[in-house]
Design a protein around this motif. Structure first.
Motif, PDB file in Angstrom:
ATOM      1  N   VAL A 172       0.847  -1.191   0.000  1.00  0.00           N
ATOM      2  CA  VAL A 172       0.000   0.000   0.000  1.00  0.00           C
ATOM      3  C   VAL A 172       0.882   1.241   0.000  1.00  0.00           C
ATOM      4  O   VAL A 172       1.862   1.323   0.760  1.00  0.00           O
ATOM      5  CB  VAL A 172      -0.930   0.004   1.234  1.00  0.00           C
ATOM      6  N   ASN A 173       0.537   2.197  -0.844  1.00  0.00           N
ATOM      7  CA  ASN A 173       1.243   3.474  -0.882  1.00  0.00           C
ATOM      8  C   ASN A 173       0.853   4.272   0.366  1.00  0.00           C
ATOM      9  O   ASN A 173      -0.210   4.898   0.411  1.00  0.00           O
ATOM     10  CB  ASN A 173       0.882   4.238  -2.159  1.00  0.00           C
ATOM     11  N   HIS A 174       1.706   4.230   1.357  1.00  0.00           N
ATOM     12  CA  HIS A 174       1.418   4.885   2.633  1.00  0.00           C
ATOM     13  C   HIS A 174       1.406   6.401   2.483  1.00  0.00           C
ATOM     14  O   HIS A 174       0.608   7.099   3.130  1.00  0.00           O
ATOM     15  CB  HIS A 174       2.463   4.451   3.669  1.00  0.00           C
ATOM     16  N   THR A 175       2.263   6.922   1.625  1.00  0.00           N
ATOM     17  CA  THR A 175       2.310   8.370   1.404  1.00  0.00           C
ATOM     18  C   THR A 175       0.990   8.872   0.831  1.00  0.00           C
ATOM     19  O   THR A 175       0.442   9.885   1.285  1.00  0.00           O
ATOM     20  CB  THR A 175       3.467   8.728   0.451  1.00  0.00           C
ATOM     21  N   ALA A 176       0.464   8.165  -0.172  1.00  0.00           N
ATOM     22  CA  ALA A 176      -0.812   8.561  -0.774  1.00  0.00           C
ATOM     23  C   ALA A 176      -1.960   8.414   0.220  1.00  0.00           C
ATOM     24  O   ALA A 176      -2.887   9.236   0.247  1.00  0.00           O
ATOM     25  CB  ALA A 176      -1.081   7.727  -2.021  1.00  0.00           C
ATOM     26  N   GLU A 177      -1.909   7.369   1.034  1.00  0.00           N
ATOM     27  CA  GLU A 177      -2.955   7.147   2.033  1.00  0.00           C
ATOM     28  C   GLU A 177      -3.025   8.286   3.047  1.00  0.00           C
ATOM     29  O   GLU A 177      -4.100   8.692   3.478  1.00  0.00           O
ATOM     30  CB  GLU A 177      -2.698   5.825   2.763  1.00  0.00           C
ATOM     31  N   TRP A 222      -8.657   1.892  -3.332  1.00  0.00           N
ATOM     32  CA  TRP A 222      -8.097   0.722  -4.010  1.00  0.00           C
ATOM     33  C   TRP A 222      -6.864   1.071  -4.836  1.00  0.00           C
ATOM     34  O   TRP A 222      -5.952   0.247  -4.992  1.00  0.00           O
ATOM     35  CB  TRP A 222      -9.157   0.088  -4.914  1.00  0.00           C
ATOM     36  N   SER A 223      -6.815   2.300  -5.374  1.00  0.00           N
ATOM     37  CA  SER A 223      -5.705   2.691  -6.247  1.00  0.00           C
ATOM     38  C   SER A 223      -4.388   2.818  -5.493  1.00  0.00           C
ATOM     39  O   SER A 223      -3.319   2.880  -6.113  1.00  0.00           O
ATOM     40  CB  SER A 223      -6.026   4.008  -6.954  1.00  0.00           C
ATOM     41  N   ASN A 224      -4.443   2.853  -4.174  1.00  0.00           N
ATOM     42  CA  ASN A 224      -3.217   2.940  -3.382  1.00  0.00           C
ATOM     43  C   ASN A 224      -2.555   1.577  -3.180  1.00  0.00           C
ATOM     44  O   ASN A 224      -1.463   1.505  -2.625  1.00  0.00           O
ATOM     45  CB  ASN A 224      -3.507   3.577  -2.021  1.00  0.00           C
ATOM     46  N   ILE A 225      -3.224   0.515  -3.600  1.00  0.00           N
ATOM     47  CA  ILE A 225      -2.598  -0.808  -3.587  1.00  0.00           C
ATOM     48  C   ILE A 225      -1.784  -0.927  -4.872  1.00  0.00           C
ATOM     49  O   ILE A 225      -2.333  -1.060  -5.967  1.00  0.00           O
ATOM     50  CB  ILE A 225      -3.645  -1.931  -3.483  1.00  0.00           C
ATOM     51  N   VAL A 226      -0.465  -0.854  -4.740  1.00  0.00           N
ATOM     52  CA  VAL A 226       0.409  -0.754  -5.912  1.00  0.00           C
ATOM     53  C   VAL A 226       1.016  -2.101  -6.304  1.00  0.00           C
ATOM     54  O   VAL A 226       1.615  -2.220  -7.381  1.00  0.00           O
ATOM     55  CB  VAL A 226       1.527   0.275  -5.658  1.00  0.00           C
ATOM     56  N   TRP A 227       0.871  -3.101  -5.442  1.00  0.00           N
ATOM     57  CA  TRP A 227       1.437  -4.429  -5.739  1.00  0.00           C
ATOM     58  C   TRP A 227       0.730  -5.441  -4.863  1.00  0.00           C
ATOM     59  O   TRP A 227       0.315  -5.125  -3.738  1.00  0.00           O
ATOM     60  CB  TRP A 227       2.937  -4.425  -5.446  1.00  0.00           C
ATOM     61  N   TYR A 228       0.582  -6.638  -5.383  1.00  0.00           N
ATOM     62  CA  TYR A 228       0.023  -7.705  -4.549  1.00  0.00           C
ATOM     63  C   TYR A 228       0.565  -9.041  -5.011  1.00  0.00           C
ATOM     64  O   TYR A 228       1.017  -9.207  -6.155  1.00  0.00           O
ATOM     65  CB  TYR A 228      -1.511  -7.701  -4.582  1.00  0.00           C
TER      66      TYR A 228
END
Length: 359
Positions: A128-133, A144-150
């Motif tokens: 999760v992009n913590h900066t964007a969150e 959902w767009s802040n999940i950058v990899w899974y």
């Protein structure tokens, strides 16, 4: 209770900080079976608040929750169309401990910060992009767009199955304790292919942690041992197994010692890696205490029966009398053996403690 799995006022549901003397110097309560805590560069704490299905960022000084990430707010179908069905497990937060978030790991990229989150019951690890969150006072949180990899997919056990403690590696790849598949794997961040795997020829059990060490080796917390594995040869070159019942996590300290947290045993301790002896500990062994109590209960019960015999109470069977007498002797001998082992180990550990204090 699905909405409130534990009493928020329960003092046991907490994260604590202890000093070297074992004094609690900081704590936060109101949690539900927290499984992981990590200090951020700014001093705040990230906590995997497992039974509340969330990751939270806590201000260390005020203990205020500054940010919360919860998978029930994510539109999973926008990440993978195979997860679009409203009845899909990811979209069905039907009870407490639905997701079982058991770990959060933090990484600083050059331009942004990330959280690597393990969602055990999803068979899924997300970044999760913590900066964007956290931008604009959390206005974009749980997007959902802040999940950058899974990595992973519900029920696809060829990838991972009920994993624990994913870790960023210095190479940029991700190391995962693939617990219910009884292995540790390294996943290529770019291709999502498994590029390294360790099973110890089938001897790995329910492993729950795997960390990269300063020397490049891998420190693995298995279900009954903590081992150091040579990354290249996959040879076990160090092992600690004493008094371990379902160890949960082990970390290499700056001085090379190993800090081990246990689940079943009920305490945390530091092991001098060069000697294999405990140099510091906090808490007590629940399993060992339970064994003591069982021995004492058998001893007391059988002693009462023996007292009745000596007081003139007649047993119809000599065999029954003999069984009672043997029960007393066996319980007493077991108690003495465990007590002797504890005393011997205690004094060995104290000698290491003294060395560490005065060196």
């Amino acid at each position: 209770n699905n909405d409130n799995p534990v009493n928020p006022e329960n003092p046991v549901q907490r994260v604590i900080e202890v000093d070297p003397a074992g004094n609690i110097v900081w704590e936060i309560t109101g949690l539900a079976q927290p499984h992981e805590v990590q200090e951020l560069p700014n001093g705040n704490l990230l906590i995997a608040d497992t039974y509340f299905d969330r990751v939270i960022e806590v201000d260390y000084d005020t203990k205020d929750i500054l940010w919360e990430w919860n998978p029930k707010y994510i539109d999973w179908g926008l990440i993978n169309t195979n997860w679009s069905d409203p009845d899909h497990f990811y979209n069905s937060p039907f009870n407490y401990d639905w997701s079982h978030i058991n770990d959060v790991n933090f990484k600083q990229y050059p331009m942004w910060n990330a959280c690597l989150i393990s969602i055990r019951n999803f068979d899924l690890v997300v970044e999760v992009n913590h900066t964007a969150e956290r931008a604009n006072e959390n206005q974009n949180a749980n997007n959902w767009s802040n999940i950058v990899w899974y990595y992973g997919d519900y029920g696809n056990y060829s990838m991972i199955k009920h994993q624990h403690n994913p870790e960023y590696l210095s190479s940029g790849n991700v190391m995962i304790a693939d617990s219910n598949n009884a292995r540790v794997i390294e996943v290529d961040y770019a291709t999502k292919e498994i590029v390294w795997e360790f099973t110890d020829d089938g001897d790995v059990g329910w492993c729950r942690d795997a960390d990269e060490m300063a020397n490049g080796n891998i420190l693995i917390t298995d279900d009954d041992r903590v081992i150091e594995v040579n990354y290249t040869t996959k040879e076990v070159i160090w092992s600690f197994e004493q008094d371990l019942v379902l160890p949960y996590e082990a970390d290499e300290l700056p001085d090379g010692n190993i800090l081990i947290g246990t689940g079943g045993s009920g305490f945390v301790f530091e092991v001098d890696k060069s000697t294999g002896k405990i140099s510091w500990q906090y808490g007590f062994s629940f399993i060992k205490t339970e064994f003591y109590m069982n021995c004492l209960m058998i001893l007391v019960f059988n002693s009462l029966q023996l007292t009745m015999v000596l007081a003139g109470f007649q047993f119809q069977s000599r065999r029954l009398f003999g069984a009672i007498l043997y029960g007393v002797l066996i319980a007493f001998v077991l108690f003495l053996l465990i007590f002797y082992a504890d005393v011997l180990y205690f004094f060995n550990s104290i000698s290491i403690l003294d060395d560490s204090i005065y060196v």
